[in-house]
Write a protein that holds these residues in place. Structure first.
Motif, PDB file in Angstrom:
ATOM      1  N   HIS A 313     -62.638   3.389  22.153  1.00 34.71           N
ATOM      2  CA  HIS A 313     -63.229   3.693  23.457  1.00 34.71           C
ATOM      3  C   HIS A 313     -63.427   2.464  24.343  1.00 34.71           C
ATOM      4  N   GLY A 314     -63.070   1.277  23.831  1.00 31.44           N
ATOM      5  CA  GLY A 314     -63.225   0.066  24.627  1.00 31.44           C
ATOM      6  C   GLY A 314     -64.661  -0.366  24.814  1.00 31.44           C
ATOM      7  N   GLU A 315     -65.565   0.118  23.955  1.00 27.66           N
ATOM      8  CA  GLU A 315     -66.975  -0.230  24.088  1.00 27.66           C
ATOM      9  C   GLU A 315     -67.248  -1.627  23.542  1.00 27.66           C
ATOM     10  N   MET A 316     -68.256  -2.290  24.110  1.00 22.05           N
ATOM     11  CA  MET A 316     -68.594  -3.644  23.713  1.00 22.05           C
ATOM     12  C   MET A 316     -69.086  -3.695  22.271  1.00 22.05           C
ATOM     13  N   VAL A 317     -68.938  -4.864  21.670  1.00 20.06           N
ATOM     14  CA  VAL A 317     -69.332  -5.074  20.281  1.00 20.06           C
ATOM     15  C   VAL A 317     -70.773  -5.577  20.239  1.00 20.06           C
ATOM     16  N   PRO A 318     -71.697  -4.836  19.609  1.00 17.89           N
ATOM     17  CA  PRO A 318     -73.087  -5.296  19.534  1.00 17.89           C
ATOM     18  C   PRO A 318     -73.287  -6.335  18.430  1.00 17.89           C
ATOM     19  N   ASN A 319     -74.542  -6.690  18.187  1.00 17.34           N
ATOM     20  CA  ASN A 319     -74.932  -7.575  17.084  1.00 17.34           C
ATOM     21  C   ASN A 319     -74.263  -8.946  17.151  1.00 17.34           C
ATOM     22  N   LEU A 320     -74.274  -9.544  18.332  1.00 21.20           N
ATOM     23  CA  LEU A 320     -73.772 -10.904  18.465  1.00 21.20           C
ATOM     24  C   LEU A 320     -74.746 -11.873  17.815  1.00 21.20           C
ATOM     25  N   PRO A 321     -74.251 -13.030  17.329  1.00 17.13           N
ATOM     26  CA  PRO A 321     -75.174 -14.042  16.800  1.00 17.13           C
ATOM     27  C   PRO A 321     -76.095 -14.555  17.898  1.00 17.13           C
ATOM     28  N   GLU A 322     -77.245 -15.039  17.500  1.00 15.48           N
ATOM     29  CA  GLU A 322     -78.300 -15.437  18.434  1.00 15.48           C
ATOM     30  C   GLU A 322     -77.830 -16.363  19.552  1.00 15.48           C
ATOM     31  N   PRO A 323     -77.025 -17.415  19.272  1.00 18.51           N
ATOM     32  CA  PRO A 323     -76.656 -18.335  20.357  1.00 18.51           C
ATOM     33  C   PRO A 323     -75.806 -17.697  21.454  1.00 18.51           C
ATOM     34  N   LEU A 324     -75.265 -16.495  21.209  1.00 17.76           N
ATOM     35  CA  LEU A 324     -74.320 -15.909  22.158  1.00 17.76           C
ATOM     36  C   LEU A 324     -74.811 -14.601  22.767  1.00 17.76           C
ATOM     37  N   ARG A 325     -76.041 -14.227  22.511  1.00 15.91           N
ATOM     38  CA  ARG A 325     -76.524 -12.923  22.985  1.00 15.91           C
ATOM     39  C   ARG A 325     -76.767 -12.895  24.485  1.00 15.91           C
ATOM     40  N   ASP A 326     -76.926 -14.048  25.099  1.00  8.78           N
ATOM     41  CA  ASP A 326     -77.177 -14.096  26.540  1.00  8.78           C
ATOM     42  C   ASP A 326     -75.911 -14.341  27.352  1.00  8.78           C
ATOM     43  N   LEU A 327     -74.754 -14.199  26.733  1.00  9.11           N
ATOM     44  CA  LEU A 327     -73.508 -14.408  27.463  1.00  9.11           C
ATOM     45  C   LEU A 327     -73.389 -13.401  28.607  1.00  9.11           C
ATOM     46  N   PRO A 328     -72.925 -13.851  29.773  1.00  7.99           N
ATOM     47  CA  PRO A 328     -72.633 -12.886  30.845  1.00  7.99           C
ATOM     48  C   PRO A 328     -71.608 -11.862  30.364  1.00  7.99           C
ATOM     49  N   ASN A 329     -71.732 -10.636  30.830  1.00  8.02           N
ATOM     50  CA  ASN A 329     -70.855  -9.568  30.359  1.00  8.02           C
ATOM     51  C   ASN A 329     -69.387  -9.873  30.633  1.00  8.02           C
ATOM     52  N   TRP A 330     -69.087 -10.490  31.797  1.00  3.83           N
ATOM     53  CA  TRP A 330     -67.685 -10.760  32.121  1.00  3.83           C
ATOM     54  C   TRP A 330     -67.087 -11.791  31.169  1.00  3.83           C
ATOM     55  N   VAL A 331     -67.928 -12.717  30.679  1.00  5.09           N
ATOM     56  CA  VAL A 331     -67.446 -13.706  29.708  1.00  5.09           C
ATOM     57  C   VAL A 331     -67.179 -13.034  28.363  1.00  5.09           C
ATOM     58  N   LEU A 332     -68.105 -12.180  27.939  1.00  5.60           N
ATOM     59  CA  LEU A 332     -67.928 -11.489  26.659  1.00  5.60           C
ATOM     60  C   LEU A 332     -66.681 -10.617  26.676  1.00  5.60           C
ATOM     61  N   VAL A 333     -66.487  -9.871  27.763  1.00  5.54           N
ATOM     62  CA  VAL A 333     -65.294  -9.020  27.881  1.00  5.54           C
ATOM     63  C   VAL A 333     -64.033  -9.869  27.805  1.00  5.54           C
ATOM     64  N   GLY A 334     -64.021 -10.997  28.508  1.00  6.82           N
ATOM     65  CA  GLY A 334     -62.849 -11.871  28.504  1.00  6.82           C
ATOM     66  C   GLY A 334     -62.571 -12.475  27.145  1.00  6.82           C
ATOM     67  N   LEU A 335     -63.625 -12.831  26.418  1.00 11.99           N
ATOM     68  CA  LEU A 335     -63.455 -13.409  25.088  1.00 11.99           C
ATOM     69  C   LEU A 335     -62.889 -12.389  24.108  1.00 11.99           C
ATOM     70  N   LEU A 336     -63.458 -11.198  24.090  1.00 11.66           N
ATOM     71  CA  LEU A 336     -63.006 -10.178  23.143  1.00 11.66           C
ATOM     72  C   LEU A 336     -61.576  -9.734  23.434  1.00 11.66           C
ATOM     73  N   SER A 337     -61.210  -9.674  24.709  1.00 16.05           N
ATOM     74  CA  SER A 337     -59.859  -9.237  25.077  1.00 16.05           C
ATOM     75  C   SER A 337     -58.830 -10.354  24.937  1.00 16.05           C
ATOM     76  N   GLY A 338     -59.288 -11.575  24.675  1.00 16.02           N
ATOM     77  CA  GLY A 338     -58.364 -12.699  24.568  1.00 16.02           C
ATOM     78  C   GLY A 338     -57.985 -13.299  25.900  1.00 16.02           C
ATOM     79  N   ASP A 339     -58.603 -12.834  27.001  1.00 14.60           N
ATOM     80  CA  ASP A 339     -58.297 -13.389  28.319  1.00 14.60           C
ATOM     81  C   ASP A 339     -59.037 -14.697  28.584  1.00 14.60           C
ATOM     82  N   LEU A 340     -59.998 -15.015  27.734  1.00 20.28           N
ATOM     83  CA  LEU A 340     -60.685 -16.301  27.791  1.00 20.28           C
ATOM     84  C   LEU A 340     -60.516 -16.992  26.444  1.00 20.28           C
TER      85      LEU A 340
END
Length: 645
Positions: A313-340
């Motif tokens: 369904h393309g839903e975001m992945v929860p349970n990120l490690p503590e240092p990365l929980r405040d990542l902006p959503n656009w950064v997280l999307v880009g990282l998971l998709s490999g665009d960043l």
């Protein structure tokens, strides 16, 4: 990850622990980073001259075409690279040092295995173009792969020995035994299949007195993996006298694996085995051994996967490690998709990164010195305005703002080559002159002209240079201009001509449609293709040429990442068609005989015009007399060399 010596042990006992499999009509979960490492190294692709990315892209496409032929649907999981717990720090340091030594050997024509710099980017490009579903995980992908495979009951393709330890219901297919080049047909149904060998954890445990599967994580930790290092285990083996299992085991490591498995098989479960280990090592291990073993075993404990919803369904992945929980959503999307790029995770989480080793002149500073100003800007965009503590106390290489002196200077710890050794450097995060702070949270909302100016100011080029060539070649041409100004020593005219010819050659090779069959274009393509350094000639290496092109690759690598972070103000190029090491080195050699690019491109107007356009853009940026001796002396004397770390 990986258990030392286990892969060789399993291959030696293949008939006992594996079953033959005709793989077809299924979904296959692929350990992405491990896969492209092994795919590259199992083929006669160049490693000495900086890589042949076009040939590698073709090989990747062939592999996934074979999967499609056998109705196998791939899902790829890639490592994210961040080790926010620093559990693997020593392992990563040792591997980086080993890669420096491999690069030196390769520079002298010795056969070693070292992955070219842009391999991962080429792999992701091909996955995108083929619409292969994949995710770039936050941490190492092994555990995520095992959890997903366990939940979906699909087999895993990898060459990582940790998958012998995970209890994978769909089975583990070692890449070395995956015969994708030898597809066959079922006589009854005419269906195509790939012959493979599937590891059976049940057969394996049955061989060792029907061992409890839950003992395997303890075995892995004691045998030694990337996360846990128990040091010298000779004391343990000297005190444990166990009859071998009967099957052969050559060498001390494999013999110890055999002994350890036989010893562990006596215990009904891990708690009893842990008690026994502590008892055997009580005088040398004291109170530290049990928590160390227990912590290591947790790395193999599977839980419900977070990824099915992402792939379905393309839903975001929860349970990120503590240092990365405040990542902006656009950064997280880009990282998971490999665009960043995953380097973003390292910089944000631990303010540290390991620079990738290249084959270059070991007597000169690292080729990554040329791209240092680009990295400073990348770090500046990520860290400026973030309330992150500095990682280390002040050293002579660092500056920290005192009270009332403005905002602190953030630094990133880089590990790179100095001479023949790995060394730590502290690099200050910075932004180009005249560029105000751009918050990471809203960087994707900054107007395109402003983002473009950040990139062009970093590369020290005018916008007219970017506009002078085909849009998808703007970034590599701007990088080439930057490289000519910041590399040391300066490349000569033939090196520049060969590099630009390589870009033209890549354009000819990537051309699709009716024009690809034009006889004149085909003649030029064949003529240029004949310049590649043949496999039999890959012995000696011109270190000056190798070092110059390693600097260019480093500049492209970091500019590619900076462009991605800025949401691609310049169109993203396809790395596969920008550089071929065997072509570039062969072309330099040919040009030094006196032949000209115009002669090599003769007979077809399109490639000749393309080369002329690119060359004129570069020349306009650096000056028409850049390659004359007086200009060369003037540029060097003016301090064109990049700032030392």
């Amino acid at each position: 990850m990986g258990v030392r010596g286990l892969l060789g042990y399993m291959e030696e006992n293949r008939k006992q622990f594996f079953k033959d499999l005709k793989l077809k009509n299924t979904t296959l979960i692929i350990d992405g980073c491990n896969f492209y490492f092994n795919l590259y190294f199992s083929s006669p692709l160049d490693q000495q001259h900086g890589g042949d990315y076009d040939a590698f892209a073709k090989l990747i496409r062939e592999f996934f075409k074979v999967l499609s032929t056998c109705n196998i649907k791939p899902i790829v999981l890639l490592d994210g690279g961040v080790d926010y717990t620093n559990k693997k720090f020593q392992t990563r340091q040792q591997r980086a040092q080993n890669n420096i030594e491999k690069a030196v050997d390769l520079s002298h024509g010795l056969g070693k295995s070292l992955l070219p710099l842009l391999t991962k980017e080429v792999f992701k490009e091909v996955l995108h173009s083929l619409h292969v579903p994949f995710i770039q995980c936050v941490n190492e992908a092994d555990w995520e792969i095992a959890c997903l495979a366990s939940e979906w009951n699909y087999p895993v393709l990898s060459a990582d020995s940790d998958f012998f330890v995970f209890d994978l219901k769909g089975g583990y297919l070692p890449f070395q035994l995956f015969q994708w080049r030898n597809i066959r047909e079922c006589p009854e149904t005419s269906e195509r299949y790939i012959p493979a060998s599937c590891f059976s954890i049940d057969n394996f445990c049955a061989r060792f007195n029907k061992m409890n599967k839950e003992l395997l994580p303890l075995f892995a930790v004691m045998a030694g993996n990337d996360f846990t290092n128990l040091g010298d285990m000779r004391t343990f083996f000297s005190r444990v006298n166990v009859q071998g299992s009967g099957h052969s085991a050559h060498g001390r490591t494999r013999a110890q694996i055999d002994v350890l498995l036989c010893w562990l098989s006596k215990f009904p479960g891990p708690e009893q085995a842990l008690d026994a280990v502590v008892q055997v090592l009580w005088d040398s291990a004291q109170d530290s051994i049990r928590p160390l073993l227990s912590s290591g075993m947790q790395e193999y404990r599977l839980s419900p996967s977070n990824l099915p919803q992402y792939f379905t369904h393309g839903e975001m992945v929860p349970n990120l490690p503590e240092p990365l929980r405040d990542l902006p959503n656009w950064v997280l999307v880009g990282l998971l998709s490999g665009d960043l790029p995953s380097i973003i995770l390292e910089v944000l989480a631990v303010q540290m990164t390991m620079m990738r080793t290249q084959v270059e002149d070991p007597q000169r500073p690292s080729s990554h010195t040329a791209s240092l100003p680009i990295r400073k800007v990348l770090y500046g965009l990520l860290l400026h305005g973030k309330s992150m503590p500095l990682q280390e106390p002040c050293t002579k290489n660092r500056k920290i703002a005192h009270p009332n002196e403005g905002s602190p200077h953030y630094h990133v710890r880089e590990f790179d080559r100095e001479g023949l050794n790995l060394k730590e450097f502290h690099v200050q995060a910075d932004l180009p002159s005249g560029i105000q702070h751009l918050p990471l949270e809203t960087l994707n909302e900054v107007p395109l002209p402003d983002r473009l100016q950040v990139l062009l100011k970093t590369l020290k080029v005018d916008e007219s240079i970017a506009n002078a060539v085909l849009p998808h070649l703007s970034l590599p041409v701007c990088v080439t201009c930057y490289w000519l100004n910041c590399s040391e020593p300066k490349p000569d005219l033939q090196m520049v001509q060969a590099l630009l010819l390589g870009i033209v050659y890549g354009e000819l090779c990537r051309t699709q449609g009716p024009e690809a069959g034009d006889p004149d274009l085909q003649a030029v393509r064949d003529r240029l293709g004949g310049l590649r350094v043949a496999v039999r000639e890959r012995k000696g290496l011109d270190l000056k040429v190798a070092h110059a092109y390693s600097q260019w690759q480093s500049c492209l690598w970091m500019s590619f990442y900076l462009n991605q972070l800025l949401q691609c103000p310049l169109p993203e190029p396809e790395c596969a068609w920008l550089y071929s090491g065997t072509f570039a080195h062969g072309a330099v050699k040919e040009l030094r005989t006196g032949i000209t690019p115009e002669v090599l491109l003769g007979g077809a107007s399109v490639p000749a015009r393309l080369y002329e356009t690119i060359y004129e853009a570069v020349q306009r940026s650096v000056g028409t007399d850049f390659f004359t001796p007086s200009s060369r002396r003037q540029n060097i004397g003016a301090g064109a060399a990049v700032e030392d770390k």
